[in-house]
Write an enzyme that holds these catalytic residues in place. Sequence first.
Site, short mmCIF file in Angstrom:
data_model
loop_
_atom_site.label_atom_id
_atom_site.label_comp_id
_atom_site.label_asym_id
_atom_site.label_seq_id
_atom_site.Cartn_x
_atom_site.Cartn_y
_atom_site.Cartn_z
N ASP A 1 12.54 55.66 -3.84
CA ASP A 1 11.10 55.83 -3.98
C ASP A 1 10.39 55.38 -2.71
O ASP A 1 10.60 54.27 -2.21
CB ASP A 1 10.62 54.99 -5.18
CG ASP A 1 9.16 55.24 -5.51
OD1 ASP A 1 8.85 56.32 -6.02
OD2 ASP A 1 8.34 54.33 -5.25
N GLU B 1 12.53 60.26 -1.41
CA GLU B 1 11.27 60.73 -1.99
C GLU B 1 10.15 60.27 -1.07
O GLU B 1 9.57 59.21 -1.25
CB GLU B 1 11.08 60.17 -3.41
CG GLU B 1 9.86 60.73 -4.12
CD GLU B 1 8.65 59.80 -4.09
OE1 GLU B 1 7.59 60.22 -4.59
OE2 GLU B 1 8.76 58.67 -3.59
#
Length: 667
Positions: free
Chosen positions: A392, A421
């Site tokens: 993330d 991401e």
Amino acid sequence: MKMPSFGYEVEKSFLPVDGRKRIVIERIFPSVDCSDFPLKRVIGQTMVVRAYVFADGHERISVHLAYRHIADSQWTEISMEELGNDEWEASFPLEKLGIYEVKIIGWIDHFQNWLEKLHKLAENDKDIAVELSIGIGLLEKNWAFSRSQELKDWIDRLKDERLSLHQRLQLIKNPYLEELVQKNPDRSLSVESESPLFIFVERSKAQFSSWYEFFPRSWSSVPGKHGTFKECERLLPDIAAMGFDVVYLPPIHPIGKKARKGKNNALIASPEDVGSPWAIGSAEGGHKSIHPSLGSLEDFRHFVKKAADYGIEVALDIAFQCSPDHPYLLEHPAWFKWRPDGTVQYAENPPKKYEDIVPFDFETEDWQALWEELKSIFVFWINQGVKIFRVDNPHTKPLAFWRWVIWEIKRDYPDTLFLSEAFTRPKLLYGLAKRGFSQSYTYFTWRSEASEIKAYMEELTSPPVVEFFRPNFWPNTPDILAGYLQYAPPSVFKMRHVLAATLSSNYGIYGPAFELCVNIPLEPGKEEYKDSEKYEIKTWDWNAPGNIKEFIAKVNHIRKLHPALQRTENIRFIQGDNPRLLAYVKELPGHGDPLLIVVNMSRNTEMGWIHFQPESVGLDPSKPYQLTDLLADVTYTWHGEWNFVKLDPEACPAHLFQLSQDGSFSP
């Protein structure tokens, strides 16, 4: 020496360490930023390397490629083939996971140059006695470098004064001697490439994968109750039936209670609100703990094993951030920024504020301990059976950290994969990929026009990007309900699914919101979902009317049957007269079975003429050829280069054609 440069003096010396070395290795390719970063490949591929290698004058040179897996101590050397214009090429198989190292070695082949001269002299009946002595001297240099006893024996025979000049010449002409010299060259003045070329060799799933994301807490058998890993096991057969081979779980750790967000990201949570899984950590544990409502660590391991029974791997979300009550804040306060009033600095991206999340301070004096602890999080979950990580927001952490930690993990666990991401600026996005991420999220989510798709795919599939960046296309995420999906009919969801699954060999969806065609945004102009699952437990009717599960399953089945859809870079766009029809060919040279895909990019029925050259895929343009639509199970016959297409999105927004002629599929 002094060198004038734009009005000021610069001291610079170009005196080499050894000026006798004349070989120049000017370029090695493919490479990423002059070999500063590794190339990406998958196991079983053949690595083809080219280099510009030359020397002054006209003398013959020899060029070798040396390679090894970093776990091996010995190098393997192979000769490079000269292609002309001082370009050289060699290839070798990538047989092991992990990191390979490659270097180029070149030297003047003095013996070969002398041998060619000797042959010319002998052909013209010139006196060769002196030349033979020169040749023996060259052989002695080869022996001094290689210490080959067999070569020494040949030298002794050539120096035998009992042999006539003719007999010595015949010995020199013996092909075996030439072969022996090639095996034992004089490389005392050889030159090696300055920087090694590194290659990350990953398993095939780095290149071809289908991801399905869901929130485990929403899948209790009792509506409104927190789901568990045990209850989620019942989802696996359906996920496998849809054709997905990676299940990606948002963070599964305890969720902070301090500053917990309420439904729809409300600043004040009610006692019943469950909070965002990305607000990691509480008194119940941190990044190496499991949310107690999901079950135990043993339950998680059982879920991983059960998924494997269906051919599915479990990918975990790794979010290097904390809630305000994460144990790290008490145990390692130096890892965070503290404000003058004694409060910890929460995450901000003005005007957005994330009061429930505290970022790490990567400028802490205790940075090495922080890095080691974050690495240990990966290792902990690897030991629980996880080999794929979706990371993330990696763009908010130092790139040097990612280069170090991915290299460390890849060295010890070479079958580990990392998905980045990072919805961020292009250079930062690519910079993360260069530092080792196996796959990356992309801007596909915001490319809605055919012209935008073409331009973006050409960027992703061209050097140098194609050498280090593997895209993973997501039409939606828990954070992103793109504008074209808002209030859209199922046909638009199908269209975006076909694009994601056929343009890129790696793709994913956030479900079941996608297959149920959930299309209501939080408010006009926002990309967030209304009643986002990030902040609440949902109750899903997975088989609600209007779902597109069967369509998704069909597309994924086609992907698995046709190797052309298992690569990304093998795309060629086809021209047409309607800009709302996107047409492209996917094919693998040498594998046959090319596919022609035509996608209607609008919500309306579109028609137009497609300019497809049948000879480009091995079909006879003078004969009719057949196109079987694998989505609709209908076969069409085309003639020549220009053919008519009509797509009603309510019936199907795309054609996925397999090509054949005279009853045989395209070669």
